[in-house]
Design an enzyme around this catalytic site. Structure first.
Site, short mmCIF file in Angstrom:
data_model
loop_
_atom_site.label_atom_id
_atom_site.label_comp_id
_atom_site.label_asym_id
_atom_site.label_seq_id
_atom_site.Cartn_x
_atom_site.Cartn_y
_atom_site.Cartn_z
N TYR A 94 0.82 -1.22 0.00
CA TYR A 94 0.00 0.00 0.00
C TYR A 94 0.85 1.26 0.00
O TYR A 94 0.48 2.27 -0.59
CB TYR A 94 -0.90 0.03 1.25
CG TYR A 94 -2.27 -0.57 1.05
CD1 TYR A 94 -2.42 -1.93 0.78
CD2 TYR A 94 -3.41 0.21 1.16
CE1 TYR A 94 -3.67 -2.48 0.62
CE2 TYR A 94 -4.67 -0.34 1.00
CZ TYR A 94 -4.79 -1.68 0.73
OH TYR A 94 -6.03 -2.23 0.57
N LYS A 122 2.38 -15.21 2.95
CA LYS A 122 2.62 -15.95 1.71
C LYS A 122 4.12 -16.26 1.67
O LYS A 122 4.84 -15.92 0.72
CB LYS A 122 2.15 -15.11 0.50
CG LYS A 122 2.17 -15.84 -0.83
CD LYS A 122 1.13 -16.95 -0.96
CE LYS A 122 1.33 -17.71 -2.26
NZ LYS A 122 0.48 -18.92 -2.35
N ASP A 162 -3.66 -17.95 0.63
CA ASP A 162 -4.61 -18.66 -0.23
C ASP A 162 -5.37 -19.72 0.56
O ASP A 162 -6.60 -19.85 0.46
CB ASP A 162 -3.91 -19.26 -1.46
CG ASP A 162 -2.66 -20.06 -1.12
OD1 ASP A 162 -2.18 -19.99 0.03
OD2 ASP A 162 -2.15 -20.77 -2.02
N ASP A 169 -6.93 -6.62 3.90
CA ASP A 169 -7.98 -5.94 3.13
C ASP A 169 -8.88 -6.97 2.47
O ASP A 169 -10.11 -6.90 2.56
CB ASP A 169 -7.33 -5.04 2.08
CG ASP A 169 -8.35 -4.33 1.20
OD1 ASP A 169 -9.34 -3.81 1.76
OD2 ASP A 169 -8.17 -4.32 -0.03
N ASP A 204 -13.01 -8.40 3.74
CA ASP A 204 -14.21 -8.37 2.90
C ASP A 204 -14.84 -9.76 2.80
O ASP A 204 -16.05 -9.92 2.87
CB ASP A 204 -13.88 -7.87 1.47
CG ASP A 204 -14.08 -6.37 1.31
OD1 ASP A 204 -13.77 -5.63 2.26
OD2 ASP A 204 -14.54 -5.94 0.23
C1 IPM Z 1 -10.70 -0.73 3.33
C2 IPM Z 1 -10.81 -0.14 1.96
C3 IPM Z 1 -9.61 0.77 1.71
C4 IPM Z 1 -8.37 -0.10 1.76
C5 IPM Z 1 -9.67 1.58 0.40
C6 IPM Z 1 -10.89 2.46 0.36
C7 IPM Z 1 -8.43 2.38 0.18
O1 IPM Z 1 -10.94 -1.12 1.01
O2 IPM Z 1 -10.64 0.02 4.31
O3 IPM Z 1 -10.71 -1.97 3.43
O4 IPM Z 1 -7.99 -0.71 0.74
O5 IPM Z 1 -7.76 -0.18 2.81
MG MG Z 2 -11.18 -3.05 1.82
#
Ligand code: IPM
Ligand code: MG
Length: 347
Positions: A136, A186, A218, A242, A246
């Protein structure tokens, strides 16, 4: 309790508005809210996604309540002007390196999970994502090779002190829970990950009570849907965290339910839903504000040490879900305001 509220783009203002109503309803002494611009909204007004005055407001506050950033209309801008730079800049500038993303199955929500109920019912995990390093924040660019082809590149790196401090957060969190820590990397391919693993093992010596395991990312993605109940605390780098967070959200029903805390060394923290700005439903009152409301609860707990009102908010949200009041993200028909009202009624 000086709180900077940065609602941002898309559904950010709607969901943050409900979180603010919940905070104000608690009647906490000393609560002082200030509002600042971030993201595409800030770029429109000030020409920058993280204006100086917003950053100054953040620095002068005890905690930040953050909505969401992201706006398709800004996708053509140079990277440093894109909305996402607001959240990345705040994380970096304020040293918010430890991201706590809990995923727990709410009672009665098993049917909303993307997983079968007998698998999803056992989910109670905490993803701890490093937030200040990794690919990042490495050097990046697009260059033209000798043969004329364009090549994009992003440098992934972690220094040992960066790994060590997030490992400590992971072990301490595990100590307060079921005492299991899974470090995700990884290391079979990446040198960055091999160092990560080595350092986590060094830190483990200070926490003999915690059972440490290691998993390739993975495999972790696979295990999260195969048997998520096996996880207590997961500690991982910025990019893997990240992605996995999700994924974890759908395991518990909806990304509209997951709150997060981004913590610095002291009590400073930024609290935000893990979801994005969802431009497709922005302004329609359809967004589920529960992740934002639960983020406010995390703020009370982590920045202000106010466990009782934090637990009250969480119990109210759980009751609302149990009563079958759901947003469109969970197959229901309740809008943002109505869900906020329902939480307030329970409070
Ligand atoms: C998160 C989001 C952010 C990230 C984006 C909006 C930059 O996806 O907070 O998970 O990648 O960290
Ligand atoms: Mg995110």
């Amino acid at each position: 309790m000086k709180i900077a509220v940065f609602a941002g783009d898309g559904i950010g203002p709607e969901v943050t508005g409900e979180a603010v109503r919940v905070l104000e309803a608690l009647g906490l002494p000393g609560l002082a809210l200030t509002y600042g611009d971030v993201g595409g909204a800030a770029w429109r007004r000030h020409g920058h996604p993280l204006p100086e005055e917003t950053l100054a407001m953040a620095r002068a506050s005890d905690a930040i309540l953050f909505g969401a950033v992201g706006d398709f209309a800004c996708d053509h801008l140079e990277r440093h002007l894109r909305p996402e730079q607001a959240i990345l800049g705040l994380r970096k500038q304020l040293g918010l390196f430890a991201n706590l993303r809990p995923a727990k199955m709410f009672a009665g929500m098993e049917d909303a999970s993307a997983l079968r109920p007998e698998i999803s019912g056992a989910i109670d995990l905490l993803i701890i994502r490093e937030l200040n390093g990794d690919v990042y924040f490495g050097e990046k660019g697009v260059r033209t090779l000798d043969d004329g082809r364009r090549q994009g590149w992003d440098l992934m790196s972690y220094a040992e002190d960066e790994v060590r401090r997030i490992a400590h957060v992971g072990f301490r969190a595990a100590m307060g829970r079921r005492k299991m820590l899974c470090s995700v990397d990884k290391a079979n391919v990446l040198e960055t990950s091999q160092l990560w693993r080595d350092v986590v093992i060094e830190v483990a010596a200070e926490y003999p009570e915690v059972t440490l395991s290691h998993m390739y990312v993975d495999n972790a993605a696979m295990q999260l849907v195969r048997n998520p109940g096996q996880f207590d605390v997961i500690v991982t780098g910025n990019l893997f965290g990240d992605i996995l967070s999700d994924q974890a959200s759908m395991c518990v029903g909806s990304i509209g339910l997951l709150a997060s805390a981004a913590l610095a060394e002291g009590s400073m923290g930024l609290y935000e839903p893990i979801h994005g700005s969802a431009p497709d439903i922005a302004g329609k009152g359809l967004a589920n504000p529960m992740a934002a409301i639960l983020s406010a609860a995390m703020m009370l707990r982590h920045s202000f040490d106010l466990e009782a009102p934090a637990a009250r908010i969480e119990a109210a949200v759980a009751e609302v879900l149990r009563a079958g009041i759901r947003g469109a993200d969970l197959g229901g028909s309740h809008g943002c305001r109505a869900i906020g009202d329902a939480v307030l009624a329970r409070l």
